[in-house]
Scaffold this active site. Structure first.
Site, PDB file in Angstrom:
ATOM      1  N   ASP A  56       0.826  -1.204   0.000  1.00  0.00           N
ATOM      2  CA  ASP A  56       0.000   0.000   0.000  1.00  0.00           C
ATOM      3  C   ASP A  56       0.864   1.259   0.000  1.00  0.00           C
ATOM      4  OD1 ASP A  56      -2.276  -1.528   0.108  1.00  0.00           O
ATOM      5  OD2 ASP A  56      -2.528  -1.358   2.278  1.00  0.00           O
ATOM      6  N   TYR A 113       5.564 -10.190   7.303  1.00  0.00           N
ATOM      7  CA  TYR A 113       5.430  -8.752   7.521  1.00  0.00           C
ATOM      8  C   TYR A 113       5.719  -8.434   8.979  1.00  0.00           C
ATOM      9  CZ  TYR A 113       3.092  -7.816   3.014  1.00  0.00           C
ATOM     10  OH  TYR A 113       2.796  -7.671   1.679  1.00  0.00           O
TER      11      TYR A 113
END
Length: 272
Positions: A56, A113
Site C-alpha cells: 500500500d 510482515y
C-alpha cells in the site's frame, strides 16, 4: 539464431513513505514505475517488471523481489549504475540470474510482515513506525488475539477489497507480538502463504482496540468464526508496516537492509 532470454530476480528494498505503493498506477508515484523506467533506460529497451506482490501507499519493504526478462547480458556494473541513479529511498541489493522462468509473485511460498508501533513522540521514527500515543495498551489481551491467527484460515472479515481476490483463504504459519525493554515499542510479526488487501493493517487496528479495552478477544475471534464483514473497516497507519521476507522453494535469503535488521535484533525484543 535468436538472442537468449534470461529471467533475472532483483532483490530490492525501499522506504515507501513517499510512494503510492509498489504497483504502477496512473498519475501516481510508485516504486515499480521508477524501477521499470530506469531499468529500461539503462538497458536501452522497454522492459516490464513483475513484483512479488503489492504494498500500500507509504508501506515499506525491507525485502522485495521482482523478475524481468532480458535478452542479452550487459558488460558493465549494472547494480552500481542502477543504485547510483535510483532515489535514495530505493535500493537494489542483488541481481540474480535464474534457471527457467520462475515467477516472483506466483512462486512465493511464504511472506513475512512486521508492523512497528511506538507510543511516544519521536521525530526520527515518524516515517518508519506508527505513532500511537499512550502507554497503557493491554499487551496480554493483544497477545491472546494474535495467538488465534494461526488457528483460522478464512480472513474474509479482514479484507479491504474482496473483488480483488479469488479466495479469502490464507494459511497463517506464524504470528507473534513483541515489546522492547522500555515497553514503548511494539512489534507485530506475521507470516503466511498469502495476504489479502489491507489484511495486516486491519488486524493491527483490531489489536489496538483490544489493547485499549474497546474490543474483546471474543469479539475478535467471532469475526474469524462468523466470517461476516464488519460494517466499518478501519486500518492502522501504513508507515509502520514492512514486507520483511519473501521465501521461494528455490530462494531464501535474508534482508540486506541494515536499518530494518537493527530494528528486529533479538536482544532488543521480548515475546509478550
Amino acid at each position: 539464431m535468436g538472442k537468449k532470454i534470461v529471467r533475472y530476480f532483483f532483490h530490492i528494498g525501499y522506504n515507501g513513505f513517499n510512494y503510492r505503493g509498489w504497483q504502477k498506477l496512473p498519475q501516481a508515484s510508485s516504486v515499480q514505475f521508477i524501477v521499470e523506467a530506469l531499468l529500461s533506460q539503462v538497458l536501452k529497451t522497454q522492459l516490464t517488471v513483475v513484483g512479488c506482490g503489492r504494498t500500500d501507499a507509504q508501506v515499506h519493504a525491507s525485502q522485495f523481489f521482482f523478475h524481468v526478462d532480458i535478452e542479452e547480458a550487459w558488460d558493465y556494473d549494472l547494480l552500481f549504475r542502477l543504485n547510483k541513479n535510483l532515489p535514495s529511498d530505493i535500493a537494489i541489493f542483488d541481481i540474480l540470474p535464474m534457471d527457467g522462468l520462475p515467477h516472483a509473485r506466483f512462486d512465493a511460498i511464504s511472506r513475512t510482515y512486521n508492523y512497528f508501533i511506538h507510543t511516544y513522540k519521536d521525530p526520527y521514527l515518524n516515517k518508519l513506525s506508527s505513532l500511537y500515543l499512550g502507554r497503557h495498551l493491554n499487551l496480554g489481551e493483544m497477545k491472546r488475539a494474535v495467538s488465534l491467527l494461526t488457528q483460522y484460515d478464512d480472513y474474509r472479515p479482514f479484507c479491504r477489497s474482496l473483488s480483488a481476490h479469488r479466495t479469502t483463504i490464507c494459511k497463517v504459519t506464524h504470528a507473534n507480538l513483541y515489546v522492547d525493554e522500555s515497553g514503548d515499542n511494539i512489534r507485530f510479526e506475521v507470516s503466511a502463504n498469502r495476504f489479502l488487501s489491507g489484511m495486516i493493517r486491519i488486524i493491527v487496528q483490531k489489536l489496538l482496540l483490544i489493547g485499549r479495552g474497546e474490543l474483546s478477544v471474543d469479539e475478535f475471534e467471532n469475526h474469524l468464526i462468523s466470517k461476516e464483514i464488519p460494517k466499518i473497516i478501519n486500518s492502522a497507519y501504513p508507515q509502520g508496516l514492512y514486507l520483511s521476507q519473501v521465501k521461494y522453494p528455490y530462494l531464501e535469503i535474508p534482508s540486506r537492509s541494515e536499518l530494518f535488521n537493527s530494528f528486529v535484533r533479538e536482544n532488543r525484543w521480548r515475546v509478550v
